[in-house]
Write a protein that holds these residues in place. Structure first.
Motif, short mmCIF file in Angstrom:
data_model
loop_
_atom_site.label_atom_id
_atom_site.label_comp_id
_atom_site.label_asym_id
_atom_site.label_seq_id
_atom_site.Cartn_x
_atom_site.Cartn_y
_atom_site.Cartn_z
N ILE A 1 0.79 -0.93 -0.05
CA ILE A 1 -0.32 0.48 -0.54
C ILE A 1 0.92 1.01 -0.25
N ASP A 2 0.28 2.16 -1.25
CA ASP A 2 1.41 2.89 -0.95
C ASP A 2 0.88 4.65 -0.36
N ARG A 3 -0.46 4.78 -0.59
CA ARG A 3 -1.12 5.96 0.35
C ARG A 3 -2.74 5.35 0.76
N VAL A 4 -3.22 6.08 1.28
CA VAL A 4 -4.36 5.90 1.96
C VAL A 4 -5.32 7.05 1.71
N VAL A 5 -6.49 6.76 1.75
CA VAL A 5 -7.27 8.11 1.29
C VAL A 5 -8.20 8.36 2.40
N VAL A 6 -9.06 9.74 3.01
CA VAL A 6 -9.59 8.92 4.73
C VAL A 6 -10.72 10.42 4.31
N GLN A 7 -11.38 10.23 3.73
CA GLN A 7 -13.40 10.52 4.34
C GLN A 7 -14.16 10.39 4.98
N VAL A 8 -14.56 11.42 5.87
CA VAL A 8 -15.72 11.19 6.25
C VAL A 8 -17.08 12.26 5.69
N CYS A 9 -18.22 11.38 5.74
CA CYS A 9 -19.29 11.80 5.01
C CYS A 9 -20.76 11.89 6.19
N ARG A 10 -21.87 12.16 6.38
CA ARG A 10 -22.72 12.01 6.74
C ARG A 10 -24.13 11.08 5.98
N TYR A 11 -24.71 10.86 6.45
CA TYR A 11 -25.61 10.32 5.90
C TYR A 11 -27.18 9.86 7.08
N SER A 12 -28.04 10.76 6.03
CA SER A 12 -29.78 10.33 6.97
C SER A 12 -30.31 9.24 7.90
N ASN A 13 -30.25 9.48 8.71
CA ASN A 13 -30.38 8.53 9.76
C ASN A 13 -31.78 8.00 9.14
N SER A 14 -32.87 8.76 8.37
CA SER A 14 -34.27 8.12 8.32
C SER A 14 -33.94 8.14 6.14
N PRO A 15 -34.97 6.82 5.97
CA PRO A 15 -34.43 6.12 4.25
C PRO A 15 -34.60 7.37 3.73
N ILE A 16 -35.21 8.23 3.81
CA ILE A 16 -35.44 10.13 2.94
C ILE A 16 -34.85 10.86 3.16
N GLY A 17 -33.42 11.28 2.81
CA GLY A 17 -32.87 12.54 3.66
C GLY A 17 -32.05 12.43 2.26
N THR A 18 -30.83 13.70 3.25
CA THR A 18 -29.62 14.04 2.35
C THR A 18 -28.44 13.11 2.68
N SER A 19 -27.14 13.37 2.44
CA SER A 19 -26.03 13.02 3.35
C SER A 19 -24.97 14.30 2.10
N TYR A 20 -23.72 14.50 2.41
CA TYR A 20 -22.79 15.18 1.88
C TYR A 20 -21.20 14.79 2.80
N CYS A 21 -20.41 14.32 1.97
CA CYS A 21 -18.26 14.49 2.48
C CYS A 21 -18.33 15.62 2.59
N GLY A 22 -17.27 15.25 3.19
CA GLY A 22 -16.23 16.35 3.15
C GLY A 22 -14.47 16.09 2.17
N GLN A 23 -13.75 16.81 2.46
CA GLN A 23 -12.77 16.91 1.54
C GLN A 23 -12.08 15.83 1.44
N ALA A 24 -12.13 14.44 0.54
CA ALA A 24 -10.75 13.16 0.94
C ALA A 24 -9.89 14.25 1.82
N ALA A 25 -8.42 12.99 2.13
CA ALA A 25 -7.13 13.25 2.43
C ALA A 25 -6.57 12.24 2.10
N GLU A 26 -5.41 12.97 1.43
CA GLU A 26 -4.78 11.82 1.28
C GLU A 26 -3.42 11.90 2.07
N TYR A 27 -3.14 9.89 2.14
CA TYR A 27 -1.80 10.31 3.18
C TYR A 27 -0.72 9.62 2.47
N LYS A 28 0.57 9.43 1.39
CA LYS A 28 0.99 8.32 1.29
C LYS A 28 2.51 7.98 2.29
#
Length: 151
Positions: A122-149
């Motif tokens: 493995i030469d790099r790992v990408v970490v990303q945090v996303c948020r999801y609705s707890n209900s079946p109908i809802g929204t989601s969004y993600c923060g910027q992915a961070a890359e670590y070599k």
């Protein structure tokens, strides 16, 4: 008598071979990523430890925490949860991917990323945090992915 000599010789050879192998290479990098919202509802942080060697399966050990709306905040509760995704790559190829989930709490993250065949490094790992609705109908969004070599 001869059996004991062979057993002793085998034990000595085994001990020499085990002590003669090179040590595994290890390197640690600190990571941090968030959900990208102004309240920082979802945050993950910790360390990525690369472990490689001639005998040891190439891997990255992820140790840290994932928090979802876990502290005092002026922001209102939002009925969403956070997921942190840790994706390991070799070049452009995905080697492994694992996820951690938190909902209005801070959870410990302890994940091992490695090639299922045990061969590909493995030469790099990408970490990303996303948020999801707890209900079946809802929204989601993600923060910027961070890359670590790998250092």
């Amino acid at each position: 008598m001869r059996s004991r000599l062979w057993a002793g010789l085998a034990a000595t050879i085994t001990a020499v071979l085990l002590t003669a192998q090179p040590a595994a290479a290890q390197a640690t990098v600190e990571f941090s990523a968030d959900s990208g919202d102004r309240c920082r509802h979802g945050v993950t942080e910790g360390t990525l430890e690369w472990v490689e060697g001639p005998v040891i399966r190439p891997a990255v050990q992820v140790k840290g925490t994932l928090s979802d709306s876990a502290g005092p905040s002026i922001c209102a509760p939002d009925e969403m949860h956070s997921r942190a995704t840790f994706t390991a790559y070799n070049g452009a190829t995905v080697v492994d991917s694992e996820e951690a989930k938190a909902d209005d709490a801070t959870v410990a993250v302890s994940i091992g990323l490695s090639d299922p065949t045990g061969v590909t490094s493995i030469d790099r790992v990408v970490v990303q945090v996303c948020r999801y609705s707890n209900s079946p109908i809802g929204t989601s969004y993600c923060g910027q992915a961070a890359e670590y070599k790998m250092p």
